[in-house]
Design a protein around this motif. Structure first.
Motif, PDB file in Angstrom:
ATOM      1  N   SER A  10       0.823  -1.218   0.000  1.00 57.94           N
ATOM      2  CA  SER A  10       0.000   0.000   0.000  1.00 57.94           C
ATOM      3  C   SER A  10       0.854   1.264   0.000  1.00 57.94           C
ATOM      4  CB  SER A  10      -0.923   0.012   1.221  1.00 57.94           C
ATOM      5  OG  SER A  10      -1.838  -1.034   1.162  1.00 57.94           O
ATOM      6  N   ALA A  11       1.928   1.243   0.763  1.00 55.32           N
ATOM      7  CA  ALA A  11       2.833   2.400   0.778  1.00 55.32           C
ATOM      8  C   ALA A  11       3.497   2.579  -0.583  1.00 55.32           C
ATOM      9  CB  ALA A  11       3.887   2.229   1.869  1.00 55.32           C
ATOM     10  N   ALA A  12       3.840   1.474  -1.239  1.00 54.37           N
ATOM     11  CA  ALA A  12       4.431   1.556  -2.579  1.00 54.37           C
ATOM     12  C   ALA A  12       3.434   2.143  -3.570  1.00 54.37           C
ATOM     13  CB  ALA A  12       4.888   0.170  -3.034  1.00 54.37           C
ATOM     14  N   VAL A  13       2.172   1.769  -3.460  1.00 51.12           N
ATOM     15  CA  VAL A  13       1.133   2.321  -4.336  1.00 51.12           C
ATOM     16  C   VAL A  13       1.032   3.825  -4.136  1.00 51.12           C
ATOM     17  CG1 VAL A  13      -1.363   2.385  -4.765  1.00 51.12           C
ATOM     18  CG2 VAL A  13      -0.200   0.191  -4.532  1.00 51.12           C
ATOM     19  N   ARG A  14       1.069   4.273  -2.883  1.00 49.09           N
ATOM     20  CA  ARG A  14       0.984   5.709  -2.611  1.00 49.09           C
ATOM     21  C   ARG A  14       2.186   6.458  -3.190  1.00 49.09           C
ATOM     22  NH1 ARG A  14      -0.838   3.627   2.227  1.00 49.09           N
ATOM     23  NH2 ARG A  14       1.128   4.074   3.299  1.00 49.09           N
ATOM     24  N   LEU A  15       3.345   5.824  -3.186  1.00 50.78           N
ATOM     25  CA  LEU A  15       4.518   6.462  -3.782  1.00 50.78           C
ATOM     26  C   LEU A  15       4.410   6.545  -5.304  1.00 50.78           C
ATOM     27  CD1 LEU A  15       7.462   4.948  -1.733  1.00 50.78           C
ATOM     28  CD2 LEU A  15       6.927   7.371  -1.985  1.00 50.78           C
ATOM     29  N   LEU A  16       3.900   5.482  -5.908  1.00 50.64           N
ATOM     30  CA  LEU A  16       3.816   5.446  -7.367  1.00 50.64           C
ATOM     31  C   LEU A  16       2.691   6.314  -7.909  1.00 50.64           C
ATOM     32  CD1 LEU A  16       4.480   1.657  -7.986  1.00 50.64           C
ATOM     33  CD2 LEU A  16       6.008   3.569  -8.499  1.00 50.64           C
ATOM     34  N   ARG A  17       1.604   6.432  -7.133  1.00 50.18           N
ATOM     35  CA  ARG A  17       0.459   7.242  -7.561  1.00 50.18           C
ATOM     36  C   ARG A  17       0.062   8.194  -6.441  1.00 50.18           C
ATOM     37  NH1 ARG A  17      -2.951   2.246  -9.756  1.00 50.18           N
ATOM     38  NH2 ARG A  17      -2.880   1.853  -7.557  1.00 50.18           N
ATOM     39  N   PRO A  18       0.824   9.265  -6.257  1.00 50.80           N
ATOM     40  CA  PRO A  18       0.472  10.202  -5.190  1.00 50.80           C
ATOM     41  C   PRO A  18      -0.877  10.867  -5.490  1.00 50.80           C
ATOM     42  CG  PRO A  18       2.267  11.072  -6.507  1.00 50.80           C
ATOM     43  CD  PRO A  18       1.980   9.697  -7.008  1.00 50.80           C
ATOM     44  N   ALA A  19      -1.571  11.219  -4.438  1.00 51.05           N
ATOM     45  CA  ALA A  19      -2.868  11.882  -4.587  1.00 51.05           C
ATOM     46  C   ALA A  19      -2.673  13.210  -5.317  1.00 51.05           C
ATOM     47  CB  ALA A  19      -3.500  12.114  -3.219  1.00 51.05           C
ATOM     48  N   ALA A  20      -3.728  13.639  -6.005  1.00 56.60           N
ATOM     49  CA  ALA A  20      -3.669  14.827  -6.859  1.00 56.60           C
ATOM     50  C   ALA A  20      -3.206  16.069  -6.097  1.00 56.60           C
ATOM     51  CB  ALA A  20      -5.032  15.082  -7.491  1.00 56.60           C
ATOM     52  N   GLY A  21      -3.625  16.262  -4.870  1.00 58.55           N
ATOM     53  CA  GLY A  21      -3.288  17.467  -4.123  1.00 58.55           C
ATOM     54  C   GLY A  21      -1.984  17.379  -3.366  1.00 58.55           C
ATOM     55  N   ASP A  22      -1.351  16.204  -3.344  1.00 59.46           N
ATOM     56  CA  ASP A  22      -0.111  16.047  -2.580  1.00 59.46           C
ATOM     57  C   ASP A  22       1.049  16.736  -3.284  1.00 59.46           C
ATOM     58  OD1 ASP A  22      -1.408  14.597  -0.684  1.00 59.46           O
ATOM     59  OD2 ASP A  22      -0.577  12.652  -1.276  1.00 59.46           O
ATOM     60  N   ALA A  23       1.743  17.541  -2.537  1.00 63.04           N
ATOM     61  CA  ALA A  23       2.960  18.164  -3.057  1.00 63.04           C
ATOM     62  C   ALA A  23       4.108  17.222  -2.721  1.00 63.04           C
ATOM     63  CB  ALA A  23       3.177  19.522  -2.412  1.00 63.04           C
ATOM     64  N   THR A  24       4.715  16.649  -3.740  1.00 69.53           N
ATOM     65  CA  THR A  24       5.808  15.704  -3.490  1.00 69.53           C
ATOM     66  C   THR A  24       7.137  16.364  -3.801  1.00 69.53           C
ATOM     67  OG1 THR A  24       5.647  14.828  -5.720  1.00 69.53           O
ATOM     68  CG2 THR A  24       4.373  13.703  -4.029  1.00 69.53           C
TER      69      THR A  24
END
Length: 136
Positions: A10-24
């Motif tokens: 799940s953490a890998a998914v969040r890294l690969l597809r960050p949410a639209a509003g997340d500033a990475t």
């Protein structure tokens, strides 16, 4: 404290597809490499859990658990585990002059790790079917 393989995926998914509003602050290549590390950790934990159920002594040496997996989990599962683990290991290492892995490449490995975790969780195939398959 141990994190479950599913949490790592799940953490890998969040890294690969960050949410639209997340500033990475991480570039896509760094996020892909970090996701590869998490996916390899998830696969390692899935293999450890598998061997703990089958024969706990196999969790001591990583090379042995990959080499013997074919006889316990089946040829296809073992082949897929070796290929996926090797690809993720290569993606984890930074080499000068080499581009980081692409998010699309790691995303395809994510699907493979998820499928392998399910295969390892369901346990070994019937030993009679494995014996008949090797005799043909």
């Amino acid at each position: 404290m141990s994190v479950s393989p599913e949490s790592l995926v799940s953490a890998a998914v969040r890294l690969l597809r960050p949410a639209a509003g997340d500033a990475t602050t991480l570039t896509p290549g760094l996020r892909a490499r970090a996701a590869a590390i998490l996916l390899r950790m998830a696969l390692d934990q899935g293999l450890d859990a598998y061997w703990l159920r089958i024969t706990p002594s196999m969790t001591r040496v990583g090379r042995h658990r990959m080499l013997c997996l074919e006889w316990y989990a089946g040829r296809d599962t073992a082949r897929r585990c070796r290929a996926t683990w090797s690809a993720l290991s290569a993606a984890c290492h930074h080499r000068t002059g080499e581009l980081p892995p692409s998010p699309a490449e790691i995303h395809s490995r994510l699907h493979e790790v998820t499928a392998l975790l399910v295969a390892l969780r369901t346990g070994p195939p019937d030993m009679a079917s494995m014996t008949s398959a090797t005799n043909t």
